[in-house]
Write a protein that holds these residues in place. Structure first.
Motif, PDB file in Angstrom:
ATOM      1  N   ILE A 168      31.431  23.860   6.394  1.00 40.14           N
ATOM      2  CA  ILE A 168      30.163  23.353   7.105  1.00 40.14           C
ATOM      3  C   ILE A 168      29.034  23.903   6.946  1.00 40.14           C
ATOM      4  N   LEU A 169      27.989  23.602   6.250  1.00 38.42           N
ATOM      5  CA  LEU A 169      26.656  24.126   5.970  1.00 38.42           C
ATOM      6  C   LEU A 169      25.770  23.993   7.317  1.00 38.42           C
ATOM      7  N   TYR A 170      25.444  25.275   7.855  1.00 35.17           N
ATOM      8  CA  TYR A 170      24.553  25.311   9.062  1.00 35.17           C
ATOM      9  C   TYR A 170      23.339  25.905   8.883  1.00 35.17           C
ATOM     10  N   ARG A 171      22.405  25.819   9.484  1.00 35.41           N
ATOM     11  CA  ARG A 171      21.158  26.308   9.548  1.00 35.41           C
ATOM     12  C   ARG A 171      20.911  26.939  11.081  1.00 35.41           C
ATOM     13  N   ILE A 172      20.325  28.114  10.974  1.00 37.43           N
ATOM     14  CA  ILE A 172      20.047  28.806  12.118  1.00 37.43           C
ATOM     15  C   ILE A 172      18.504  28.795  12.394  1.00 37.43           C
ATOM     16  N   ARG A 173      18.032  28.568  13.657  1.00 40.29           N
ATOM     17  CA  ARG A 173      16.714  28.544  14.065  1.00 40.29           C
ATOM     18  C   ARG A 173      16.444  29.416  15.323  1.00 40.29           C
ATOM     19  N   ILE A 174      15.330  30.246  15.239  1.00 36.82           N
ATOM     20  CA  ILE A 174      15.053  30.891  16.400  1.00 36.82           C
ATOM     21  C   ILE A 174      13.671  30.526  16.771  1.00 36.82           C
ATOM     22  N   TYR A 175      14.001  29.971  18.211  1.00 34.90           N
ATOM     23  CA  TYR A 175      12.534  29.678  18.795  1.00 34.90           C
ATOM     24  C   TYR A 175      12.214  30.514  19.843  1.00 34.90           C
ATOM     25  N   SER A 176      10.770  30.616  20.149  1.00 34.15           N
ATOM     26  CA  SER A 176      10.424  31.176  21.257  1.00 34.15           C
ATOM     27  C   SER A 176      10.847  30.678  22.472  1.00 34.15           C
ATOM     28  N   GLY A 177      11.069  31.382  23.473  1.00 30.91           N
ATOM     29  CA  GLY A 177      11.632  30.848  24.725  1.00 30.91           C
ATOM     30  C   GLY A 177      10.716  31.079  25.912  1.00 30.91           C
ATOM     31  N   GLU A 178       9.589  31.331  25.657  1.00 36.39           N
ATOM     32  CA  GLU A 178       8.571  31.768  26.655  1.00 36.39           C
ATOM     33  C   GLU A 178       8.346  30.375  27.887  1.00 36.39           C
ATOM     34  N   ASP A 179       8.539  29.178  27.413  1.00 37.46           N
ATOM     35  CA  ASP A 179       8.362  28.043  28.087  1.00 37.46           C
ATOM     36  C   ASP A 179       9.756  27.643  28.353  1.00 37.46           C
ATOM     37  N   GLU A 180      10.773  28.328  28.057  1.00 35.36           N
ATOM     38  CA  GLU A 180      12.279  28.061  28.493  1.00 35.36           C
ATOM     39  C   GLU A 180      12.375  26.637  27.878  1.00 35.36           C
ATOM     40  N   TYR A 181      11.823  26.569  26.629  1.00 31.89           N
ATOM     41  CA  TYR A 181      12.179  25.137  25.872  1.00 31.89           C
ATOM     42  C   TYR A 181      12.032  25.608  24.358  1.00 31.89           C
ATOM     43  N   PRO A 182      12.880  25.128  23.595  1.00 33.50           N
ATOM     44  CA  PRO A 182      12.644  25.247  22.163  1.00 33.50           C
ATOM     45  C   PRO A 182      11.724  24.413  21.547  1.00 33.50           C
ATOM     46  N   GLN A 183      10.388  25.359  21.280  1.00 36.26           N
ATOM     47  CA  GLN A 183       8.921  24.552  20.497  1.00 36.26           C
ATOM     48  C   GLN A 183       8.823  25.386  19.392  1.00 36.26           C
ATOM     49  N   LYS A 184       8.181  26.581  19.444  1.00 37.36           N
ATOM     50  CA  LYS A 184       7.657  27.046  18.501  1.00 37.36           C
ATOM     51  C   LYS A 184       8.637  28.013  17.839  1.00 37.36           C
ATOM     52  N   THR A 212      11.404  39.967  14.730  1.00 34.04           N
ATOM     53  CA  THR A 212      11.334  40.575  15.653  1.00 34.04           C
ATOM     54  C   THR A 212      10.809  39.838  16.996  1.00 34.04           C
ATOM     55  N   ILE A 213      11.363  40.222  18.308  1.00 29.14           N
ATOM     56  CA  ILE A 213      11.003  39.433  19.496  1.00 29.14           C
ATOM     57  C   ILE A 213      10.729  40.216  20.573  1.00 29.14           C
ATOM     58  N   ASN A 214       9.738  39.996  21.454  1.00 32.64           N
ATOM     59  CA  ASN A 214       9.402  40.702  22.733  1.00 32.64           C
ATOM     60  C   ASN A 214       9.560  40.032  23.810  1.00 32.64           C
ATOM     61  N   ASN A 215      10.251  38.753  23.822  1.00 33.07           N
ATOM     62  CA  ASN A 215      10.440  38.053  25.090  1.00 33.07           C
ATOM     63  C   ASN A 215      11.593  36.995  24.997  1.00 33.07           C
ATOM     64  N   ASP A 216      11.858  36.160  25.888  1.00 27.30           N
ATOM     65  CA  ASP A 216      13.081  35.116  25.822  1.00 27.30           C
ATOM     66  C   ASP A 216      12.826  34.534  24.387  1.00 27.30           C
ATOM     67  N   PHE A 217      14.212  34.171  24.109  1.00 28.58           N
ATOM     68  CA  PHE A 217      14.070  33.312  22.680  1.00 28.58           C
ATOM     69  C   PHE A 217      15.370  32.405  22.863  1.00 28.58           C
ATOM     70  N   ILE A 218      15.386  31.441  21.998  1.00 26.13           N
ATOM     71  CA  ILE A 218      16.445  30.462  21.846  1.00 26.13           C
ATOM     72  C   ILE A 218      16.924  30.352  20.551  1.00 26.13           C
ATOM     73  N   VAL A 219      18.256  30.459  20.361  1.00 25.38           N
ATOM     74  CA  VAL A 219      18.964  30.434  19.009  1.00 25.38           C
ATOM     75  C   VAL A 219      19.602  29.050  18.972  1.00 25.38           C
TER      76      VAL A 219
END
Length: 274
Positions: A168-184, A212-219
């Motif tokens: 399976i070909l996957y893609r990983i995305r890292i989103y900012s979790g500041e709003d507890e929702y995957p957006q940026k 690099t991250i300094n707050n909550d994040f979503i993977v």
């Protein structure tokens, strides 16, 4: 006989009128094909991804003309159209060029350490399973990680309960979790990898991506393609949520669905100097 034939013709007319698929090719400014670009109507389950050679086809039948259709790819400037304008732009083929973003690389300093690697996320695999069909390419699922330090992401781990595909070909995305929702999206480069593991923990090296991250994040993990000769699903492990939330969506640009269970994901990290 004539009446029957006329009835059948009238029966199929609405289908032909309402069905509208638009196809084309996506390239960069040098006409190099762009693979696995996310394409979809924002907020609707009307999405797809481009193929490995940049070709795409999207069905926008019945979509309101004021809705936005978006072409999005990490490292490139997104392209938006109103659906009504998009329909008018093509005859049979709509080719688009995407402009690369200019990204300034920041210098980082890692704290020296002789200690064992530090991990955040699931310590062990959950007993439940999230089932993915190979047909749902562009589907995405992820988990919120709580974090209050300045960190560098080194390695991503995920647990496979059972994989029935050859690969399976996957893609990983890292989103900012500041709003507890995957957006940026935080990562500036596309992170794609092929998993051939049948079951157990699989991992991806993130050290070369300078995340690099300094707050909550979503993977999140997104399915892009699969190769199989038999049963076409994969089961990822899911556990009970302790401190986070999880999210899923069925296709590119579709709305996110939030759920309380936690995907069996974990991250190896390094703490950065302040």
């Amino acid at each position: 006989m004539k009446r029957t034939l006329l009835y059948l013709m009238l029966l199929f007319v609405p289908i032909l009128i309402n069905a509208q698929s638009i196809s084309g090719k996506l390239t960069d400014e040098n006409y190099t094909p762009l693979a696995y670009v996310n394409i979809g109507v924002v907020g609707l389950n009307k999405g797809t991804i481009s193929s490995s050679n940049g070709m795409y086809k999207i069905d926008i039948s019945g979509v309101d003309n004021e809705k936005i259709i978006r072409f999005s790819h990490v490292g490139y400037v997104s392209i938006d159209f109103k659906v009504g304008d998009f329909k008018k732009m093509h005859d049979e083929l709509l080719n688009l060029k995407m402009k690369e973003k200019r990204i300034q690389i920041q210098e980082i300093t890692v704290k020296p350490s002789n200690e064992e690697p530090v991990y955040i996320g699931s310590k062990k695999a959950g007993r439940m399973a999230w089932v993915w069909s190979e047909a749902i390419n562009g589907a995405e699922i992820g988990t919120l990680f709580r974090n209050d330090k300045s960190i560098l992401l080194e390695k991503f781990y995920f647990h496979i309960r059972k994989n029935y595909c050859d690969s399976i070909l996957y893609r990983i995305r890292i989103y900012s979790g500041e709003d507890e929702y995957p957006q940026k999206i935080i990562n500036t480069k596309d992170i794609r990898f092929i998993s051939k593991k049948e079951k157990g923990w699989d991992s991806v090296d993130l050290s070369g991506y300078n995340i690099t991250i300094n707050n909550d994040f979503i993977v999140t993990l997104e399915t892009l393609a699969s190769w199989t000769s038999e049963y076409k699903t994969t089961h990822l492990s899911v556990g009970k949520a302790k401190s986070g939330l999880s999210f899923s969506r069925a296709s590119s640009m579709a709305p996110w669905t939030e759920f309380a269970n936690q995907m069996s994901f974990r991250i190896e990290i390094k703490e950065l100097k302040k």
